[in-house]
Design a protein around this motif. Structure first.
Motif, mmCIF file in Angstrom:
data_model
loop_
_atom_site.group_PDB
_atom_site.id
_atom_site.type_symbol
_atom_site.label_atom_id
_atom_site.label_comp_id
_atom_site.label_asym_id
_atom_site.label_seq_id
_atom_site.Cartn_x
_atom_site.Cartn_y
_atom_site.Cartn_z
ATOM 1 N N VAL A 185 18.400 -37.591 -47.832
ATOM 2 C CA VAL A 185 18.081 -36.392 -48.619
ATOM 3 C C VAL A 185 16.669 -35.914 -48.248
ATOM 4 N N ALA A 186 16.404 -35.874 -46.967
ATOM 5 C CA ALA A 186 15.040 -35.639 -46.488
ATOM 6 C C ALA A 186 14.477 -34.300 -46.975
ATOM 7 N N GLU A 187 15.286 -33.269 -46.894
ATOM 8 C CA GLU A 187 14.760 -31.948 -47.274
ATOM 9 C C GLU A 187 14.464 -31.888 -48.766
ATOM 10 N N LYS A 188 15.336 -32.490 -49.555
ATOM 11 C CA LYS A 188 15.087 -32.537 -51.008
ATOM 12 C C LYS A 188 13.795 -33.292 -51.300
ATOM 13 N N VAL A 189 13.602 -34.381 -50.584
ATOM 14 C CA VAL A 189 12.420 -35.211 -50.837
ATOM 15 C C VAL A 189 11.157 -34.433 -50.514
ATOM 16 N N LEU A 190 11.142 -33.741 -49.378
ATOM 17 C CA LEU A 190 9.940 -32.986 -49.029
ATOM 18 C C LEU A 190 9.700 -31.837 -50.015
ATOM 19 N N ALA A 191 10.784 -31.280 -50.536
ATOM 20 C CA ALA A 191 10.621 -30.218 -51.531
ATOM 21 C C ALA A 191 10.017 -30.775 -52.819
ATOM 22 N N ALA A 192 10.400 -32.003 -53.158
ATOM 23 C CA ALA A 192 9.963 -32.580 -54.437
ATOM 24 C C ALA A 192 8.647 -33.331 -54.326
ATOM 25 N N PRO B 221 5.275 -32.938 -52.558
ATOM 26 C CA PRO B 221 4.373 -32.144 -51.703
ATOM 27 C C PRO B 221 3.367 -32.990 -50.931
ATOM 28 N N ALA B 222 3.133 -34.217 -51.369
ATOM 29 C CA ALA B 222 2.176 -35.067 -50.646
ATOM 30 C C ALA B 222 2.741 -35.554 -49.321
#
Lengths: 430, 238
Positions: free
Chosen positions: A107-114, A116-117
């Motif tokens: 779920v890489a894209e979700k993780v980067l969206a959630a 920000p660090a």
């Protein structure tokens, strides 16, 4: 002209107490072996424990002034890891924070969206991707073009490069133990002899994550066994293979390699087995290998749950497997999951009654975690599974068990496990 | 899931609600030889898996002058789980908590009428409740010190004189270190308030990670709490 300062890479894992991260060992060993990075990258590994205060973990990280911070993320340490990432990024914005592991890859894209660090997520098998990521970083290239990477592109847009093919020859990954990247610790060291899983259990990431089964060579396995078993102070270690008795031939090979160490008292703990394929001959091989304890299912005995999770269960074969191991003095840990789709509370306690009737030695229950990348995660809506979107993604309710009864089942199961565990063992000192 | 064979070590002497049960009968104990023989018979006849397991019950076993020998007899006979059915007070005394663990006891069933001291004195004639709580705390501390896995179950009889205090009794038992509480519903008013109190007792256990099950007139428990109902009281104490 002085050579440029090497890129400082810190690899950090928050492990269960007593354990080291084999994943970080692989990442570092693979990258260190790449001649393109020689002299350009300097590694530090922080094998810490999940019970530490994230602010203290961040302190340890920041002391090392990393240019790149790689964090290993699994469901049970994700909240702490994300907090570490947040603190590190705030204190040192120039550090590139890279996340990897089964909690974030699917779920890489979700993780980067959630988060920000975080700057980058390495998807799937990490060794080659992380090395290529470091190479791109040291050359000032666009990391969003590295296969297997999801990262923030220009303007902060999240971009996913294509998937990376799995490493065909696992022996091309240098051994963390044989290269000295990791020092085996007593009871905490474990060896991986293959990747992939013959099963496709709906709640488990193992099968989907690695696809087909790929094995290390017998020579590599033998060398790692010798290195770990002969480490100073070693009395016991383990294997992380999803099925230790994958095939009869393989079990024979492992028993042959391990027997000399078992003969001098080295033991293997909690290796996972397919118990329905264990007969007296297989039990004898496990004993010869020095196996002191195994871990197995059945996870559920409910027909509907087994069907939804694509698991088989033959009570008589299961019973025979436990009996064969007990005859060899091998402790069996039977695992059950509460909250599987299709199971009612009654099914779960029927399962508990079944495993206790076998007197396996250890009974362990857990609550379903609907993990990213698993079949249950993908089918959650279809199955009516309500789970916490935040890690560790614990089940909240199912169509057959409501929230309160799930919690009741957990508390009652804990009590019943305590009752089972409270006993005199043969030879116990009093 | 676990079967315990009761071994009667004596009779009488139990502290219960006097208004419901009258005064306690004088305590008597059986001869140790008879008890040891019975243990051996039970073990040889036992087909229980896991097991064999026994429960020393009847009069409080801690009052039996030969308790160490009885436990030793059980260990020698091959008993896997030894449980003691006690009023709990004796667990505070001397070395009883650690001593019983060393001897081989792993299960403690502690009878409690009410945790609150004033209520306890009023219904039983003495501070049996606080003494039981102190006993639970003592054996829990000893087990932690010795790193020995044990199971502590409190048995509470709910009657019309104690039902109002049931949730607070469960809370006190949880704080003392009980793992589970079994509530036997006795002579209680058949009212919505009783149902609410039983449910509250179960919920108090839940928020403290202590399992509460209810036996007796389980129809008084709301349907929402059906998982706490135990239809068959297989482990009923004498």
């Amino acid at each position: 002209m002085p050579s440029p300062e090497p890129t400082r890479v810190v690899l950090c894992a928050l492990n269960s107490p007593g354990y080291q991260s084999l994943a970080l060992g692989y990442l570092r060993a693979y990258a260190q072996a790449d001649s393109r990075l020689a002299g350009r990258v300097a590694f530090q590994t922080l094998d810490l424990t999940v019970d530490l205060d994230p602010w203290w973990v961040a302190y340890r990280v920041l002391e090392l002034e990393p240019d790149v911070l790689g964090l290993s993320v699994v469901c049970w340490n994700a909240r702490a890891v994300f907090e570490v990432a947040r603190i590190v990024k705030a204190a040192r914005p120039q550090t590139t924070i890279v996340l990897g592991g089964p909690e974030v890859g699917p779920v890489a894209e979700k993780v980067l969206a959630a988060q920000p660090a975080a700057d980058v997520v390495v998807r799937g098998e990490g060794e080659a991707t992380f090395t290529e990521l470091l190479y791109a970083t040291t050359r000032g290239r666009d990391v969003t073009r590295v296969e297997g990477v999801t990262a923030r592109g220009r303007g902060g847009t999240v971009v996913s490069a294509p998937d990376r093919a799995l490493i065909a020859d696992l022996d091309s990954i240098p051994s963390p133990y044989l290269t000295g990247v990791m020092t085996p610790t007593d009871n905490g060291a474990y060896i991986e002899t293959y990747r992939g899983c013959p099963h496709r259990c709906g709640y488990c990431f193992e099968g989907k994550g690695y696809g087909r089964i790929r094995s290390f060579s017998e020579g590599r396995i033998a060398a790692e066994i010798d290195a770990v078993a002969q480490a100073p102070g070693m009395t016991a270690f383990s294997f992380i293979d999803p099925v230790f008795n994958l095939t009869g031939e393989r079990l024979q090979m492992l028993a042959r390699l391990l027997a000399p160490h078992a003969a001098r008292g080295i033991r293997l703990h909690t290796v996972e087995v397919d118990i329905e394929r264990i007969d007296d001959a297989a039990a004898a091989l496990l004993a010869r290998a020095g196996v002191a304890s195994v871990e197995t299912g059945p996870q559920s005995v409910g027909e509907a749950a087994l069907a939804e999770c694509r698991r088989g269960f033959d009570a008589e074969r299961f019973r025979a497997g436990v009996a064969a191991l007990k005859r060899r003095g091998i402790i069996v840990e039977c695992d059950l999951i509460v909250g599987l789709p299709g199971d009612a509370v009654r099914d779960f306690f029927d399962g508990l009654a079944f495993v206790m009737s076998l007197d396996p030695g250890i009974v362990q229950t857990s609550t379903l975690h609907v993990l990213p990348g698993t079949d249950l995660y993908d089918r959650a809506d279809e199955l009516g599974l309500v789970f916490d979107p935040e890690p560790p993604h614990e089940i909240i309710s199912t169509p057959t068990i409501g929230y309160a009864d799930l919690r009741r089942a957990e508390v009652r199961a804990t009590w019943l496990q305590k009752r089972y565990r409270a006993r005199l063992s043969p030879g116990e000192e009093r | 899931m676990l079967e315990f064979n009761p071994i009667i070590v004596g009779g009488g002497g139990r502290s219960r609600c006097r208004a419901c049960h009258g005064s306690a009968e004088p305590v008597t104990y059986r001869a140790p030889g008879d008890i040891a023989t019975r243990i051996a018979e039970v073990v040889s006849a036992s087909t229980a898996v896991p097991g064999p397991n026994i429960l020393l019950t009847g009069a409080d076993p801690f009052g039996h002058p030969e308790l160490p020998a009885l436990v030793e007899a059980a260990v020698s006979a091959g008993v896997e789980r030894i449980a003691i059915d006690t009023d709990g007070a004796a667990l505070r005394a001397g070395d009883n908590a650690a001593g019983s663990l060393h001897a081989g006891v792993r299960h403690y069933i502690v009878r409690v009428t009410a945790a609150d001291e004033a209520l306890s004195v009023r219904v039983t004639g003495g501070p049996s409740g606080p003494a039981a709580l102190a006993g639970i705390a003592a054996v829990r501390a000893a087990a932690q010190r010795l790193q020995t896995p044990i199971a502590i179950e409190a048995r509470v009889e709910a009657c019309r004189h104690t039902i109002a205090a049931l949730p607070s009794t469960v809370a006190a038992l949880a704080e003392a270190g009980a793992d589970a509480v079994r509530i036997t519903v006795g002579d209680v008013p058949r009212s919505a308030e009783t149902s609410a109190l039983l449910a509250a007792a179960c919920d108090t256990g839940m928020v403290n990670a202590v399992w509460v099950d209810v036996v007796g007139d389980t129809a008084l428990l709301p349907a929402t709490h059906a998982l706490h109902m135990t239809e068959e009281d297989a482990d009923a104490l004498p």
